[in-house]
Design an enzyme around this catalytic site. Structure first.
Site, PDB file in Angstrom:
ATOM      1  N   GLN A 129     -41.586 -51.282  37.586  1.00  0.00           N
ATOM      2  CA  GLN A 129     -41.041 -52.440  36.475  1.00  0.00           C
ATOM      3  C   GLN A 129     -41.694 -51.269  35.068  1.00  0.00           C
ATOM      4  O   GLN A 129     -42.486 -51.592  34.597  1.00  0.00           O
ATOM      5  CB  GLN A 129     -40.484 -53.942  35.927  1.00  0.00           C
ATOM      6  CG  GLN A 129     -40.164 -53.749  35.472  1.00  0.00           C
ATOM      7  CD  GLN A 129     -40.490 -55.405  34.655  1.00  0.00           C
ATOM      8  OE1 GLN A 129     -41.872 -55.799  34.170  1.00  0.00           O
ATOM      9  NE2 GLN A 129     -39.908 -56.688  34.445  1.00  0.00           N
ATOM     10  N   GLY A 130     -40.362 -50.741  34.596  1.00  0.00           N
ATOM     11  CA  GLY A 130     -40.864 -49.590  33.146  1.00  0.00           C
ATOM     12  C   GLY A 130     -40.524 -50.973  32.415  1.00  0.00           C
ATOM     13  O   GLY A 130     -39.345 -49.535  31.627  1.00  0.00           O
ATOM     14  N   TYR A 131     -40.436 -51.401  31.678  1.00  0.00           N
ATOM     15  CA  TYR A 131     -40.941 -52.489  30.194  1.00  0.00           C
ATOM     16  C   TYR A 131     -41.537 -51.811  28.736  1.00  0.00           C
ATOM     17  O   TYR A 131     -41.651 -51.187  27.432  1.00  0.00           O
ATOM     18  CB  TYR A 131     -40.914 -53.224  30.429  1.00  0.00           C
ATOM     19  CG  TYR A 131     -39.399 -54.856  31.232  1.00  0.00           C
ATOM     20  CD1 TYR A 131     -38.687 -53.377  31.725  1.00  0.00           C
ATOM     21  CD2 TYR A 131     -38.570 -55.664  31.472  1.00  0.00           C
ATOM     22  CE1 TYR A 131     -36.507 -53.560  32.377  1.00  0.00           C
ATOM     23  CE2 TYR A 131     -37.527 -56.285  31.786  1.00  0.00           C
ATOM     24  CZ  TYR A 131     -37.320 -55.618  32.078  1.00  0.00           C
ATOM     25  OH  TYR A 131     -36.002 -55.224  33.088  1.00  0.00           O
ATOM     26  N   SER A 132     -43.226 -52.589  29.072  1.00  0.00           N
ATOM     27  CA  SER A 132     -43.118 -52.860  28.833  1.00  0.00           C
ATOM     28  C   SER A 132     -44.410 -50.976  27.882  1.00  0.00           C
ATOM     29  O   SER A 132     -44.344 -50.287  28.629  1.00  0.00           O
ATOM     30  CB  SER A 132     -45.370 -53.289  28.935  1.00  0.00           C
ATOM     31  OG  SER A 132     -44.669 -54.400  28.760  1.00  0.00           O
ATOM     32  N   GLU A 247     -37.525 -65.438  35.375  1.00  0.00           N
ATOM     33  CA  GLU A 247     -38.744 -65.078  35.850  1.00  0.00           C
ATOM     34  C   GLU A 247     -39.380 -66.025  34.420  1.00  0.00           C
ATOM     35  O   GLU A 247     -39.884 -66.739  35.896  1.00  0.00           O
ATOM     36  CB  GLU A 247     -38.619 -64.234  35.179  1.00  0.00           C
ATOM     37  CG  GLU A 247     -40.630 -63.489  35.726  1.00  0.00           C
ATOM     38  CD  GLU A 247     -40.978 -62.032  34.847  1.00  0.00           C
ATOM     39  OE1 GLU A 247     -40.396 -61.333  33.543  1.00  0.00           O
ATOM     40  OE2 GLU A 247     -41.677 -61.321  35.373  1.00  0.00           O
ATOM     41  N   SER A 370     -44.763 -63.285  25.878  1.00  0.00           N
ATOM     42  CA  SER A 370     -46.002 -64.046  25.501  1.00  0.00           C
ATOM     43  C   SER A 370     -46.922 -64.836  24.868  1.00  0.00           C
ATOM     44  O   SER A 370     -45.311 -65.579  24.535  1.00  0.00           O
ATOM     45  CB  SER A 370     -47.715 -63.251  24.004  1.00  0.00           C
ATOM     46  OG  SER A 370     -46.299 -63.030  22.929  1.00  0.00           O
ATOM     47  N   GLU A 372     -46.747 -66.286  21.498  1.00  0.00           N
ATOM     48  CA  GLU A 372     -46.434 -65.964  20.535  1.00  0.00           C
ATOM     49  C   GLU A 372     -45.067 -65.997  20.174  1.00  0.00           C
ATOM     50  O   GLU A 372     -44.477 -66.377  19.816  1.00  0.00           O
ATOM     51  CB  GLU A 372     -47.064 -64.764  19.674  1.00  0.00           C
ATOM     52  CG  GLU A 372     -48.782 -65.254  19.166  1.00  0.00           C
ATOM     53  CD  GLU A 372     -49.796 -64.993  20.118  1.00  0.00           C
ATOM     54  OE1 GLU A 372     -49.275 -64.556  21.722  1.00  0.00           O
ATOM     55  OE2 GLU A 372     -51.693 -65.854  20.289  1.00  0.00           O
TER      56      GLU A 372
END
Length: 387
Positions: A129-132, A247, A370, A372
């Site tokens: 998965q290429g998200y972050s 998720e 996160s 937050e």
């Protein structure tokens, strides 16, 4: 064509009957040597189990049966996952199964479904998965990796980071910026890229317990066929949110905290603290917090059983579970004395690895959004506070 299986209608079974069926399947098929492992395995280590699931048609619980899945309802998927966790089943490279597959079934073209879905089920394609991205980890909409259309190809440039098991993957699905002038959530698209494309570089990142599960991935003028765009151009944010919402209930499962609390109790016995009043008090407080979380989780699970959608309040599960997981492992390290300096398990007891568990708990409050970010969601969408 997608392979289909002559499976029974699992949704017609009573929950207890289906739960026993899953347990029997695991006892008959799951390799004992892979139970309760402290680290996520590489493809070469877990390929046999993946192929066993594939051969029985048990690899994709949430996919419709016509696409080769088990066709389980959300409630039955929850039971499936709970039983796998309770049995200590090693996680396979499942980004193709859990994330990309459902997305292609919902948003992909018939050609994309016909090409990619059977190859996920057969193990021919392993996905990551290429998200972050650097400086856009939790604020996903700030991503800067871009794709520019050049004739019949996209040209991709940028970097992804914290990409799980990218060294094992044949393909990566990407969120890319395709319109810099639009609002940041409205200029993102969803693209499928082979990791062996010229210009793709994958580098493993050693984490604190020296495991190379995570990677960084670089894209330098990588050319991708135009047909590898999923859905509409600049509509990738909607698809990304659909994946993340589903998720979060699984990231809120009490399994991690329950497992850590069991290890804490065993550690207390190993260190001769079982009858110590201070230890008993802390253990009891943590156990009560875990009981509270189990009740909270059950509340959300019941919604799924009734066929209801989960709202933004599901973020509460992720926050509470991951922070409880950290508090339990904090205390494990606090009482471990000299053992706290060891990365390896305590000698003579391979299941006791307080430092390893402590390190595993650190990123839990970050991945999948996160704490937050989850609190911002709760503040804005549940409490109605200003953004």
């Amino acid at each position: 064509m997608t392979q289909t299986f002559q499976l029974p209608d699992f949704n017609a079974l009573a929950d207890d009957e289906f739960r026993h069926l899953v347990r029997d399947f695991l006892q008959a098929n799951f390799p004992d040597e892979l139970r309760d492992l402290p680290k996520r395995l590489h493809w070469n280590e877990v390929k046999g189990w993946y192929m066993t699931l594939s051969a029985h048609g048990w690899l994709a619980p949430g996919w419709p049966r016509e696409f080769g899945g088990m066709g389980l309802s959300a409630a039955k998927q929850l039971i499936y996952t709970e039983e796998f966790e309770n049995y200590g089943v090693a996680r396979t490279p499942d980004h193709g199964i859990m994330l990309l597959g459902p997305l292609l079934i919902r948003y992909g073209s018939p050609e994309q479904q016909q090409h990619f879905l059977p190859r996920i089920l057969s193990g021919e394609h392993i996905w990551c998965q290429g998200y972050s991205e650097p400086n856009a980890g939790s604020d996903l909409a700030s991503l800067r990796t871009e794709a520019v259309l050049d004739g019949e190809e996209w040209v991709v440039n940028g970097q992804k980071i914290w990409t799980t098991l990218a060294t094992d993957a044949d393909w990566i699905f990407l969120l890319v910026r395709t319109d810099k002038s639009a609002k940041k959530q409205e200029g993102i698209s969803f693209l499928l890229v082979p990791t062996n494309s010229p210009g793709v570089t994958v580098r493993p990142i050693l984490n604190l317990d020296l495991h190379d599960e995570l990677c960084e991935v670089f894209f330098d003028d990588v050319r991708v066929p135009k047909a590898n765009l999923v859905g509409e151009m600049n509509a990738g944010w909607t698809m990304a949110k659909a994946l993340l919402g589903f998720e979060r209930i699984f990231l809120g499962s009490p399994k991690q905290s329950a497992n850590a609390l069991t290890r804490l109790e065993v550690l207390g016995e190993h260190l001769g603290l079982s009858q110590d009043p201070g230890f008993r008090d802390r253990l009891t407080r943590l156990r009560l917090d875990l009981d509270d979380h189990k009740l909270l989780f059950e509340t959300f699970a019941e919604r799924l059983r009734r066929g209801e959608s989960l709202g933004a309040d599901v973020s509460l599960l992720k926050v509470h579970q991951t922070e409880l997981f950290q508090r339990i492992t904090d205390y494990m390290l606090e009482i471990s004395g000299e053992y706290a300096a060891l990365l390896d398990p305590i000698e003579g007891n391979g299941n006791l690895n307080p430092t390893g568990l402590f390190l595993q708990a650190r990123p839990a409050t970050i991945y999948g959004g996160s704490s937050e970010i989850q609190r911002n969601i709760l503040a804005k969408m549940v409490l109605g506070l200003p953004g």
